[in-house]
Write an enzyme that holds these catalytic residues in place. Structure first.
Site, short mmCIF file in Angstrom:
data_model
loop_
_atom_site.label_atom_id
_atom_site.label_comp_id
_atom_site.label_asym_id
_atom_site.label_seq_id
_atom_site.Cartn_x
_atom_site.Cartn_y
_atom_site.Cartn_z
N CYS A 44 35.43 40.33 30.25
CA CYS A 44 35.05 41.02 29.01
C CYS A 44 34.38 42.36 29.27
O CYS A 44 33.17 42.52 29.03
CB CYS A 44 34.16 40.11 28.18
SG CYS A 44 34.99 38.56 27.84
N GLU A 45 35.11 43.29 29.81
CA GLU A 45 34.63 44.64 30.09
C GLU A 45 35.84 45.56 30.07
O GLU A 45 36.87 45.22 30.63
CB GLU A 45 34.06 44.75 31.52
CG GLU A 45 32.87 43.91 31.80
CD GLU A 45 31.63 44.72 32.15
OE1 GLU A 45 31.68 45.97 32.08
OE2 GLU A 45 30.64 44.08 32.47
N ARG A 89 37.05 47.64 43.18
CA ARG A 89 37.18 49.04 43.61
C ARG A 89 37.74 49.98 42.54
O ARG A 89 37.25 51.10 42.39
CB ARG A 89 38.02 49.13 44.90
CG ARG A 89 37.46 48.29 46.05
CD ARG A 89 38.12 48.56 47.39
NE ARG A 89 37.78 49.88 47.88
CZ ARG A 89 38.57 50.91 47.83
NH1 ARG A 89 39.79 50.79 47.36
NH2 ARG A 89 38.17 52.07 48.26
N GLU A 96 32.46 51.54 64.64
CA GLU A 96 32.24 50.46 63.67
C GLU A 96 33.31 50.44 62.58
O GLU A 96 33.03 50.70 61.41
CB GLU A 96 30.87 50.65 63.00
CG GLU A 96 29.70 50.71 63.96
CD GLU A 96 28.41 51.14 63.27
OE1 GLU A 96 28.46 51.71 62.16
OE2 GLU A 96 27.35 50.91 63.86
#
Ligand code: LLP
Length: 429
Positions: A354-355, A312, A273
């Site tokens: 906004c982080e 990520r 997979e």
């Protein structure tokens, strides 16, 4: 590794200049190379050919229907984890017999949809789920083919959030309990419990973690067979590495060299997979510099891509190679963080969200860039668009597929109207 290459100092994807794509489709933009994707698929198929495996592309890595179509045409099956992914795979032309359905929390409607479609099999993760699948299959007059996902308690030596094969993880049934589970479901109507499934994490750059988990799986199969269970299939999951820095993942042939001999004469059908190993390096996220802001110890390069397009780095501290599209004399020889050029500047490449977790790279040495310059964020084919959000009400970016010298839009850029469409339709209740 992939078809994103510099020609005379400018980044190309296959035969198309990346700058042309930005001009034509805007930024941020996910750009995929069909040749890279298919080359990775063929490499895997060739390396594992002695096992004649069923390769089921993990749709979650990048679920765009056009990429799924390319893979379906190449002969791939699909590993899905939701009704939505099943829908995508079927719409992409998947052969239902080559679809496996995984996940710890399948709902009854999802299971019914999969049974109605006639999928190849379910990868089930608990007694509760086996009971549910069996009863739904009986209701529908069908027999579900099912693999039991076992948790082999093997450390995949990867990020804690993407480790799935250790005792404390929610995935699978403890391998020691598996024989009792098979016994419990022996002869139960609606169910053909004929296989085991393993998936220990992602990415797994350590080949011995695979071999250890497969060896444990084979011991279990031997025990089950001696107890009279007809086990004909082993699904070894996904998790093969991709190239982020350039050399961290073993070549596909190395995985195969270790795994093929273990499974070769076992009279087992083999399912694989892969997601990331096929598609990560087939995609680049193209973004434009909006502002430069000098900080006390480094330069902030504010770009129009953000954690919305690529979460990520924020989620796993993941590294993605970043470099200007127009590199001039400074064409990078590798994808590593250390580059052998003078005059590089320490930069945080950040988005408009906004982080403080909205960054694509931290403390990265980069050539100086100007407002309006294009920047490429590499290895963004897997778990990038697939994990994208509209946070801060930012429409999701477009996707483009390049084949040779031609480029086509495979997902249009979302609009402001898309942001509120599902809130404005006549809503039931
Ligand atoms: N099979 C199962 C049962 C899986 O859970 C996964 C991935 C795969 C196959 C495919 O694994 P791959 O070949 O792509 O490594 N968002 C994370 C990765 C999460 C992987 C989830 N499961 C990331 O960005 O690194």
């Amino acid at each position: 590794m992939d078809r994103f290459e510099y020609r005379s100092g400018n980044l190309f994807v296959e035969d198309v200049p990346m700058a042309d794509l930005a001009a034509r489709f805007g930024t941020p933009l996910y750009v995929y190379s069909a040749d890279t994707l298919l080359t990775h698929y063929r490499k895997l198929a060739t390396a594992f050919a002695p096992l004649n495996p069923l390769i089921c592309y993990a749709v979650k890595a990048c679920s765009n229907i056009h990429l799924c179509k390319l893979l379906a045409k190449a002969g791939s099956g699909f590993d899905v984890v939701s009704g939505g992914e099943l829908y995508r795979a079927l719409q992409a032309g998947a052969d239902p017999a080559k679809v496996v359905f995984a996940g710890v929390g399948k709902t009854s409607p999802e299971i019914r949809e999969a049974l109605a479609a006639g999928i190849g099999g379910f990868n089930a993760e608990s007694i509760s789920e086996l009971t549910q699948i069996a009863s739904l299959a009986r209701e529908m007059g069908k027999t579900a083919r099912v693999a039991l996902r076992v948790n082999p308690d093997v450390d995949a030596k990867t990020h804690a959030y993407t480790t799935t094969g250790k005792k404390e993880n929610k995935f699978g049934v403890d391998i020691a309990d598996a024989p009792a589970v098979f016994e419990k479901f022996r002869g139960v109507g609606g169910l053909s419990l004929h296989a085991i499934h393993l998936h220990i994490g992602s990415p797994v750059n350590d080949v011995t973690s695979y071999t250890r988990s497969i060896e444990r799986g084979l011991q279990l199969i031997d025990a089950l067979r001696s107890a009279g269970h007809a086990i004909d299939t082993i699904d070894i999951g996904g998790g093969f590495g991709a190239y982020y820095k350039g050399d961290e993942a073993p070549p596909t042939a190395d995985y195969a060299a270790a795994i093929v001999p273990l499974l070769k004469d076992r009279k087992l059908n083999v399912v694989i997979e892969p997601g990331r190993s096929l598609v990560a390096n087939a995609g680049v996220l193209l973004t434009r510099v909006i502002h430069l802001k000098p900080g006390p110890s480094k330069q902030f390069v504010i770009v129009d891509a953000s954690m919305n397009e690529l979460i990520r780095p924020a989620l796993y501290g993941a590294y993605h190679f970043i470099w200007p599209v127009a590199a001039g004399q400074r064409v990078p020889g590798s994808r590593g963080p250390e580059q052998p050029f003078d005059g590089l500047q320490k930069c945080d490449v950040v988005g408009p969200v906004c982080e403080s977790s909205d960054f694509l790279a931290k403390d990265r040495m980069l050539p100086s860039v100007q407002q309006g310059d294009l920047i490429a964020v590499y290895s963004a084919g897997a778990y990038a668009m697939a994990m994208a959000s509209q946070y801060n009400s930012r429409p999701r970016a477009a996707e483009v597929l390049v084949e040779g010298a031609s480029a086509r839009l495979i997902r249009r850029r979302e609009t402001y109207a898309d942001l509120i469409a599902a809130e404005l339709e006549p809503l039931p209740g």
